[in-house]
Scaffold this active site. Structure first.
Site, PDB file in Angstrom:
ATOM      1  N   LEU A  28       0.831  -1.211   0.000  1.00  0.00           N
ATOM      2  CA  LEU A  28       0.000   0.000   0.000  1.00  0.00           C
ATOM      3  C   LEU A  28       0.860   1.253   0.000  1.00  0.00           C
ATOM      4  O   LEU A  28       0.536   2.236  -0.653  1.00  0.00           O
ATOM      5  CB  LEU A  28      -0.900   0.023   1.238  1.00  0.00           C
ATOM      6  CG  LEU A  28      -1.748  -1.218   1.537  1.00  0.00           C
ATOM      7  CD1 LEU A  28      -2.522  -1.013   2.830  1.00  0.00           C
ATOM      8  CD2 LEU A  28      -2.690  -1.506   0.396  1.00  0.00           C
TER       9      LEU A  28
ATOM     10  N   HIS B 111      -0.887   6.463   8.261  1.00  0.00           N
ATOM     11  CA  HIS B 111       0.030   5.455   8.812  1.00  0.00           C
ATOM     12  C   HIS B 111       1.484   5.733   8.387  1.00  0.00           C
ATOM     13  O   HIS B 111       2.391   5.762   9.233  1.00  0.00           O
ATOM     14  CB  HIS B 111      -0.448   4.075   8.320  1.00  0.00           C
ATOM     15  CG  HIS B 111       0.424   2.919   8.690  1.00  0.00           C
ATOM     16  ND1 HIS B 111       0.050   1.986   9.635  1.00  0.00           N
ATOM     17  CD2 HIS B 111       1.638   2.512   8.221  1.00  0.00           C
ATOM     18  CE1 HIS B 111       1.010   1.067   9.735  1.00  0.00           C
ATOM     19  NE2 HIS B 111       1.977   1.358   8.880  1.00  0.00           N
ATOM     20  N   GLU B 112       1.689   5.959   7.103  1.00  0.00           N
ATOM     21  CA  GLU B 112       3.065   6.173   6.608  1.00  0.00           C
ATOM     22  C   GLU B 112       3.673   7.451   7.167  1.00  0.00           C
ATOM     23  O   GLU B 112       4.870   7.497   7.467  1.00  0.00           O
ATOM     24  CB  GLU B 112       3.096   6.200   5.078  1.00  0.00           C
ATOM     25  CG  GLU B 112       2.618   4.929   4.390  1.00  0.00           C
ATOM     26  CD  GLU B 112       3.300   3.657   4.848  1.00  0.00           C
ATOM     27  OE1 GLU B 112       4.448   3.719   5.323  1.00  0.00           O
ATOM     28  OE2 GLU B 112       2.669   2.592   4.741  1.00  0.00           O
TER      29      GLU B 112
ATOM     30  N   VAL C 174       6.683   3.179  22.861  1.00  0.00           N
ATOM     31  CA  VAL C 174       5.674   4.116  23.365  1.00  0.00           C
ATOM     32  C   VAL C 174       4.989   3.447  24.560  1.00  0.00           C
ATOM     33  O   VAL C 174       4.460   2.344  24.439  1.00  0.00           O
ATOM     34  CB  VAL C 174       4.638   4.450  22.272  1.00  0.00           C
ATOM     35  CG1 VAL C 174       3.502   5.294  22.823  1.00  0.00           C
ATOM     36  CG2 VAL C 174       5.316   5.172  21.096  1.00  0.00           C
TER      37      VAL C 174
ATOM     38  N   THR D  29       0.753   2.717  24.664  1.00  0.00           N
ATOM     39  CA  THR D  29       0.097   1.786  23.737  1.00  0.00           C
ATOM     40  C   THR D  29       0.305   0.377  24.288  1.00  0.00           C
ATOM     41  O   THR D  29       1.456  -0.047  24.467  1.00  0.00           O
ATOM     42  CB  THR D  29       0.713   1.896  22.330  1.00  0.00           C
ATOM     43  OG1 THR D  29       2.133   1.754  22.433  1.00  0.00           O
ATOM     44  CG2 THR D  29       0.384   3.231  21.682  1.00  0.00           C
TER      45      THR D  29
HETATM   46  N1  ARG Z   1       1.486  -2.045   5.102  1.00  0.00           N
HETATM   47  C1  ARG Z   1       1.806  -0.667   5.101  1.00  0.00           C
HETATM   48  C2  ARG Z   1       2.968  -0.351   6.028  1.00  0.00           C
HETATM   49  O1  ARG Z   1       3.440  -1.157   6.765  1.00  0.00           O
HETATM   50  C3  ARG Z   1       0.605   0.237   5.315  1.00  0.00           C
HETATM   51  C4  ARG Z   1      -0.550  -0.252   6.086  1.00  0.00           C
HETATM   52  C5  ARG Z   1      -1.654   0.799   6.057  1.00  0.00           C
HETATM   53  N2  ARG Z   1      -2.913   0.344   6.609  1.00  0.00           N
HETATM   54  C6  ARG Z   1      -4.101   0.862   6.232  1.00  0.00           C
HETATM   55  N3  ARG Z   1      -5.205   0.463   6.802  1.00  0.00           N
HETATM   56  N4  ARG Z   1      -4.183   1.766   5.293  1.00  0.00           N
HETATM   57  O2  ARG Z   1       3.517   0.739   6.096  1.00  0.00           O
HETATM   58 ZN    ZN Z   2       3.786   0.533   8.532  1.00  0.00          ZN
HETATM   59 CA    CA Z   3       3.659   0.260  23.714  1.00  0.00          CA
END
Ligand code: ARG
Ligand code: ZN
Ligand code: CA
Length: 243
Positions: A114, A154-155, A176, A179
């Protein structure tokens, strides 16, 4: 917002098909999603379990604004994680000064990947930034279940020094404290509460965290500890102070 760091963003779009040439509107939509998620104003923040309300970040005080979009057509159909999209000599687009700008590259396809990111240790290097495959960038026209713009959320977390919430190991550490330790990655749309046992302790895990691997619709929070970790790299002595 007051006291926020407003990160200047350059979006580099490398496309073969019209669908891969994401529109200006879709880029604006992705930036707006980042601002909502990092500002804690995402509408699904209301789903954060009360158990985690005392440790949620709310506003991380990180914001994003688009400086410019650079576009380039290509005949290449598939990219990998070898940074080819980040150099003219390998068919990509050179970063706009990565010491000052946060560069995002949007490519047509990386197979099943992704997106991927560089950590702050790469700060200012030619390859510094985030790559997102076009089907998972923005919202309108994006591919379910990764169609809420959260691959970027996420990135960007990685770009700002966040690790995966499970620490990339069985019961690993994400460095962290607030979490909860969890056995591994979660996928899909888990049902709350989800219990895991690590070191003989059973915990309700924070699978709805942006740094897990759940579907876009199932992730909607950062923790306060994650906010602190991101803010630390953006301070006067942090690795990303130039932004
Ligand atoms: N697999 C990717 C990573 O480790 C992105 C995961 C993003 N997840 C999402 N639900 N968009 O960086
Ligand atoms: Zn990731
Ligand atoms: Ca943690």
């Amino acid at each position: 917002a007051d006291g926020s760091i407003d990160i200047p963003v350059v979006v580099n779009v490398i496309y073969k098909t019209a669908a891969e040439n994401v529109s200006d509107a879709r880029i604006a939509e992705q930036i707006a999603i980042l601002n909502a998620d990092y500002g804690g104003t995402n509408t699904d923040a209301s789903k954060i379990p009360s158990e985690f309300s005392s440790v949620k970040a709310g506003d991380t005080k990180v914001r994003f604004h688009l400086i410019k979009t650079v576009r380039k057509s290509t005949t290449k159909t598939k990219w990998g994680t070898n940074d080819a999209m980040k150099k003219t000599s390998t068919g990509g687009i050179n970063a706009t000064d990565p010491t000052q700008y946060f560069n995002i590259w949007v490519v047509g396809s990386m197979g099943g990947i992704l997106g991927y990111a560089t950590f702050p240790e790469s700060s200012g290097l030619w390859n510094d930034g985030v790559v997102i495959a076009a089907p998972y960038f923005g919202q309108t026209g994006a591919t379910s279940p990764y169609n809420l713009g959260r691959t970027a959320t996420h990135e960007v977390g990685h770009y700002l020094n966040l690790r995966h919430i499970w620490g990339d190991a069985t019961c690993g550490s994400d460095l962290v404290a607030d979490t909860p330790t969890q056995t591994g990655a979660n996928y899909g749309k888990p049902t709350y509460p989800l219990m895991n046992t690590c070191g003989g302790v059973s915990r309700s895990v924070m699978f709805m965290n942006y740094m897990d691997y759940v579907d876009d619709a199932a992730m909607f929070m950062f923790s306060a500890g994650q906010k602190d970790r991101m803010q630390a790299v953006l301070t006067a002595t942090g690795a990303r102070k130039g932004l």
